[in-house]
Write a protein that holds these residues in place. Structure first.
Motif, PDB file in Angstrom:
ATOM      1  N   VAL A 554       0.840  -1.201   0.000  1.00  0.00           N
ATOM      2  CA  VAL A 554       0.000   0.000   0.000  1.00  0.00           C
ATOM      3  C   VAL A 554       0.873   1.249   0.000  1.00  0.00           C
ATOM      4  N   LEU A 555       1.884   1.243   0.864  1.00  0.00           N
ATOM      5  CA  LEU A 555       2.749   2.417   0.965  1.00  0.00           C
ATOM      6  C   LEU A 555       3.539   2.637  -0.322  1.00  0.00           C
ATOM      7  N   GLN A 556       3.911   1.530  -0.938  1.00  0.00           N
ATOM      8  CA  GLN A 556       4.642   1.599  -2.193  1.00  0.00           C
ATOM      9  C   GLN A 556       3.784   2.267  -3.278  1.00  0.00           C
ATOM     10  N   ALA A 557       2.524   1.871  -3.332  1.00  0.00           N
ATOM     11  CA  ALA A 557       1.617   2.455  -4.338  1.00  0.00           C
ATOM     12  C   ALA A 557       1.444   3.952  -4.086  1.00  0.00           C
ATOM     13  N   LEU A 558       1.294   4.323  -2.819  1.00  0.00           N
ATOM     14  CA  LEU A 558       1.127   5.751  -2.500  1.00  0.00           C
ATOM     15  C   LEU A 558       2.410   6.530  -2.778  1.00  0.00           C
ATOM     16  N   PHE A 559       3.526   5.884  -2.494  1.00  0.00           N
ATOM     17  CA  PHE A 559       4.819   6.517  -2.789  1.00  0.00           C
ATOM     18  C   PHE A 559       4.947   6.797  -4.288  1.00  0.00           C
ATOM     19  N   ASP A 594      -3.312   3.728 -13.390  1.00  0.00           N
ATOM     20  CA  ASP A 594      -3.306   2.373 -12.816  1.00  0.00           C
ATOM     21  C   ASP A 594      -3.199   2.440 -11.282  1.00  0.00           C
ATOM     22  N   LEU A 595      -2.392   3.364 -10.805  1.00  0.00           N
ATOM     23  CA  LEU A 595      -2.217   3.482  -9.352  1.00  0.00           C
ATOM     24  C   LEU A 595      -3.512   3.916  -8.669  1.00  0.00           C
ATOM     25  N   LEU A 596      -4.278   4.779  -9.316  1.00  0.00           N
ATOM     26  CA  LEU A 596      -5.560   5.182  -8.732  1.00  0.00           C
ATOM     27  C   LEU A 596      -6.428   3.948  -8.497  1.00  0.00           C
ATOM     28  N   ALA A 597      -6.467   3.080  -9.497  1.00  0.00           N
ATOM     29  CA  ALA A 597      -7.270   1.853  -9.375  1.00  0.00           C
ATOM     30  C   ALA A 597      -6.692   0.933  -8.307  1.00  0.00           C
ATOM     31  N   GLU A 598      -5.371   0.906  -8.205  1.00  0.00           N
ATOM     32  CA  GLU A 598      -4.731   0.029  -7.219  1.00  0.00           C
ATOM     33  C   GLU A 598      -5.015   0.506  -5.788  1.00  0.00           C
TER      34      GLU A 598
END
Lengths: 674, 674
Positions: A554-559, A594-598
């Protein structure tokens, strides 16, 4: 709100069940471990469960004067309770005060911070032993009076004077001009009886620059202004209703010589002025406050995100075809694009705040051992981060508010109070543009040192790299090193460009100072780029501390979202020297979507992790249980205008007007029912 | 303000003398010629010189309830005066109302606009002859109730029902759920006795969609709610204090069948529903309002610029070396960079508003002759421009406020009231994101038509150009054609990219609707790009009307600044396909700084041209005479907290607290003088 539905809205329930990680893990990471989370919750609960003001009307329904009165009552109660509970740790006090007066400023706030701190730090032992007991026992109530009507940023320009009179061993304080009047200090208008006045010291016919003086402005027994003092409230502001920011004019106000703080500078009985040995130590306080603001802006964005994301998970709007259930607005890509970058930015600045506080403590302990060399780097960074974080707060908080449509505009949403409380952070403790230029000044100096082969502190070490001819290594892996390199390259490129422009302008006949002015827009951008580069590194450092695989993801995606969003918002900086190419831009654009969806399935759990109690959030839209419509209805019913069904305004104005118009009108009399 | 210094501040005097053009020329251009300027000034003076409320306290010192009461009193007086003066022209009324209640909403506003207009446009001749005289003579006071607690954007989702009862020839109006309650309509809470209710029509067991119904909500004689009606104020908001936005629940409220507006849809005595022949004509009102908002946002930015630029010309801060006079903050490049793009944006949207109104009138007259084909282009453009202009207002108004530091945060500055009054424009009359997607829908359709070789209306004709392989022709001449081409290319590129993505997603198994959703972020950006392209063309059209060489030069510089700033803020769009290269980015960056310096000498004269009287600006910082410090001091003295030297808060709370603490404290009793 006795009639409120109970139970969590099923739309939020499902969000919480569908998350892929346990929110408490992130809560603990954000608060420094499970023990600290427990402590925070305990302290907050002390304030929240205090029922003293539970029957006070909703803050939103009060007039400005009522807000001020309520704030004084709360400040008094709080002062008593803090003593009774024995809360001495600054973090405990922060959590307690915030829970007790969310998004409000206590009229005792500056008494307990600046007034106390400056006397503690700049007073002699004798002065401290005289004044601190009086302060701590509220026998005097003080504030800090620096800003004047005509001067804020440029404190050397302050005009208030303190002239030593050898005959009486006193200073004579004066407000020599209209613009010299103190204007803005909190709680100065009606609450305090003392203040620390920053004034130009005159003795033996010379001006010795700014010094701090303890001045009695209102009689401690009668509260009447002291002779020569004119003091009052400055009127309503965008917010800060609970605070009586004040103005102060002084006409030959006399104070004893011992009321000048003399730990560093001194004036002797005979009027001889002695300079301080080392002024660098005065930096400490500012660095500490600015570091705090950085994290506070991050946390304030997290409040806005909590409101907007929970609301977006229960608000449904629009179907593609009739008969279908309407979509949650959180399911719209456009909504995710508004909210998730705010979420990522919030974490970025919370982490940055944690890191810079850690660095501050580290540097402070080194300073105690006499090592001052890391102070300039810290000073530059804390100044720049304060500017960046407060700008980001403004942008992101309003973005979240507007993402909630009409209801976001109501005070019921909690957004307006949050916004007006934090937006002054762009001005106080150093105007943002001025701070960014200080950061830039440091960076250009470092660049010169780098060219001369000197060692540089770790956070600016990248300035030693060669900048030309590099290309960006970001590819579909989005590996963290390539991202960090991109931010380093951008910052270095901008600083180099500034240096070149200054050089060019000087070569073409401009003075060094004029060349600096003519480059100042770019310099502020370079400073921002450096700070954002540090934020990226701090973020990465934080998530690399092995928080467990699920949270890590999760943190990776937000990063990645934070980095990619920031790159795309500033894409000109990355492409102008060919560092980043068209394919990479496309890659970033696609990855962002893609990150928004993730992130979508975890959005509610992430804001839950911020762990903000409903009482602090104070938002009908951001409630943990998601019962937003019931809450909005209850909120409406509390309006003061609803206390009487047919208001005085009708009887006094509307009814006579209607009757007058009826007589004038050439139409038949209206029957009571049409 | 009897004690105010008279005369213009010399710093402003010099600015006015040093300008290179005559401000009245631009004033006339902005208002449509000298005759219209004179008329505007005359109408404004009627309101400004009306002394009826001259002794009312400063608005900033009033409570919300007092603000509401004052607004009702003003609305009544205004209604009388508008009749007495015979002001029938909408523009006359606009200027009169704005001067009478600057940045406030009249509680009679919706009565005179939406309530009257919808009945006029959707009522039969019989209905109009019955209701309009009652409206015009204020025998009934109405508002427009569309928005519900649960639905704003998606009006098809409104839940209020109107069920035909054949037995009594009535409609029964109901609020079947919590979310169905009307929420937000202006003046609904406590002021109005009638409203137009949008409700789902049910007859003969079927739902026939939304229709408008005239509903009596309060008794016209007693003002008590009618049977079955629960109505009230929704509480305080970010702003709009003078407006009692309301909520409304209806429980079997019966109205005669004739109270449904039946010009288009009809329900017969026997309950048979008949559809309208053509629904496109309903667009007109929305197009007109959105076009108006575009110009209004432009003018509101001009107010923010007027305040910030005049203040920056008298505010001095910081010297490079001691002894020098401090610089005007307007002389700092960083300040120019904050304010001049706002200035250019203001003009851009004022011009856009003028153009779109002209197009609207043109299309309307064509529609009267039966030609509807230009309506979709106009609808798409007015929707998009409303979104762009309101976003720009938000950004630029806050930018101007923050450029004024601490004083910008005071209500004295005028910024807070301006901001909270206009920021809801992002939501009302269509949520911005939804509107941009409507614009995008139109553009993607046009693109398909273009590929099929069909003709396109003028403003979208550029979609027929080939997009690939083009390069930007901007060079050091910055000629207008190359700039327009760049904006056209950007918009076309973004729309093409959207079309490709949608195609790609559909090929990979997504439904058309899902593909649209997954492209929506890009679609909103494409729509913005199209609108900004139109803004650029409108701007150019306006300044090409030969305003004389001196003004031409000023307008040209602002035009270039607007374009270059916009390109640089969105540089990613221009570089991602290689259209614009690195050298051109450098050129634009440098030119932007040169333009700031070029505009600087005329900045004050440009804002003077906006011709906003001090009474409308209502700002201590933006005063024409520049006596800002005296004004801030006067403002402070008006604070309600200053009415008594030692406030009740002291006697009731502070004094007892100090005494209690004194008893508790283990320190010597404090002498009255330290």
């Amino acid at each position: 709100m006795a009639s409120m539905k109970t139970g969590v809205h099923p739309d939020l329930q499902i969000e919480r069940e569908n998350g892929t990680f346990d929110p408490i893990q992130l809560t603990n990471l954000l608060h420094g471990g499970p023990e600290k989370t427990r402590r925070k919750r305990y302290i907050q609960s002390l304030a929240i469960n205090d029922k003293t003001f539970k029957n006070s009307p909703n803050w939103a329904t009060l007039s400005r004067e009522e807000r001020y009165e309520l704030a004084v009552k709360k400040a008094i109660h709080q002062a008593r309770r803090v003593k009774e509970l024995g809360l001495t740790d600054p973090l405990d006090r922060y959590f307690y005060n915030q829970a007790f007066m969310p998004n409000e400023n206590s009229p005792f706030g500056l008494h307990n911070s600046m007034f106390t701190d400056v006397i503690t730090n700049q007073g002699t032992e004798e002065q401290k032993s005289k004044w601190l007991p009086l302060i701590q026992s509220y026998q005097i109530l003080g504030t800090y009076a620096q800003t004047e009507l005509g001067h804020g940023t440029f404190i050397r320009g302050l005009e208030t004077t303190a002239t030593f009179d050898g005959k009486t061993d006193e200073f004579i304080i004066n407000t020599p001009t209209l613009t010299a009047m103190k204007y803005w200090p909190g709680a100065l208008g009606k609450t305090c009886n003392y203040c620390l006045v920053l004034a130009q010291l005159y003795t033996q016919g010379h001006c010795h620059g700014l010094q701090s003086f303890i001045v009695n402005i209102r009689d401690v027994n009668t509260h009447q202004p002291m002779p020569g003092v004119e003091v009052g409230d400055i009127g309503t502001k965008f917010g800060y209703d609970s605070m009586d920011n004040g103005y102060l004019r002084m006409n030959n106000v006399r104070i004893p010589r011992e009321n000048m703080l003399m730990k560093y500078s001194k004036v002797s009985r005979s009027g001889v002025f002695a300079k301080p040995a080392n002024s660098k130590l005065l930096y400490g306080g500012m660095v500490s406050i600015r570091s705090f603001i950085t994290g506070d802006c991050g946390r304030s964005i997290s409040m806005a995100c909590t409101i907007a994301i929970r609301y977006s998970a229960v608000r449904r709007q629009t179907t593609d075809s009739s008969g279908e259930t309407e979509r949650k607005i959180l399911d719209y890509q456009t909504q995710q694009y508004k909210l998730f970058p705010a979420l990522a930015t919030s974490l970025a600045y919370i982490f940055a705040g944690m890191n810079i506080s850690r660095i501050f403590m580290d540097v402070t302990s080194k300073i105690r051992q006499g090592a001052l060399d890391e102070l300039p780097q810290l000073h530059a960074l804390s100044a720049g981060l304060k500017a960046c974080s407060s700008y980001k707060f403004n942008e992101m908080a309003e973005r979240c508010r507007m993402a909630c449509g009409g209801h976001g505009f109501s005070q019921a949403s909690g957004f307006p109070k949050l916004y007006v409380n934090i937006t002054p952070a762009a001005t106080y403790e150093g105007e943002n543009t001025v701070l960014l230029l200080q950061t830039a000044r440091y960076l250009t100096k470092c660049l010169v040192s780098a060219k001369q082969g000197e060692e540089l502190p770790n956070l600016v070490a990248y300035l030693k790299q060669p900048v030309d001819g590099r290309t960006c290594s970001i590819n579909s892996q989005f590996d963290s090193n390539s991202i960090v390199s991109a931010f380093e390259h951008r910052a270095l490129r901008l600083i180099e460009d500034c240096a070149h422009r200054i050089q060019y302008l000087v070569k073409n006949g401009k003075s060094q100072s004029e060349a600096w002015h003519l480059t100042s827009v770019q310099l502020t951008k370079a400073a921002q780029a450096h700070c954002e580069c540090c934020v990226v590194k701090f973020y990465l450092e934080q998530i690399s501390r092995d928080p467990g695989p699920k949270l890590q993801q999760v943190l990776q995606a937000l990063f990645q979202l934070y980095c990619i969003y920031t790159i795309l918002e500033n894409i000109g900086d990355f492409v102008k020297d060919g560092y980043l190419n068209s394919q990479q831009i496309e890659l970033l654009n696609t990855k962002l979507l893609d990150l928004l969806a993730e992130i979508r399935p975890n959005a509610v759990n992430i804001v839950d992790s911020f762990d903000i109690p409903d009482e602090i959030l104070a938002s009908c839209l951001g409630r943990y249980d998601g019962q937003v419509y019931q809450a909005l209805y209850e909120y409406a019913k509390e309006s003061k205008l609803n206390q009487i069904e047919v208001t005085d305004v009708y009887y006094k104005h509307l009814k006579p007007f209607f009757e007058e118009q009826k007589k004038l009108a050439d139409v038949p009399i209206l029957p009571s029912r049409l």
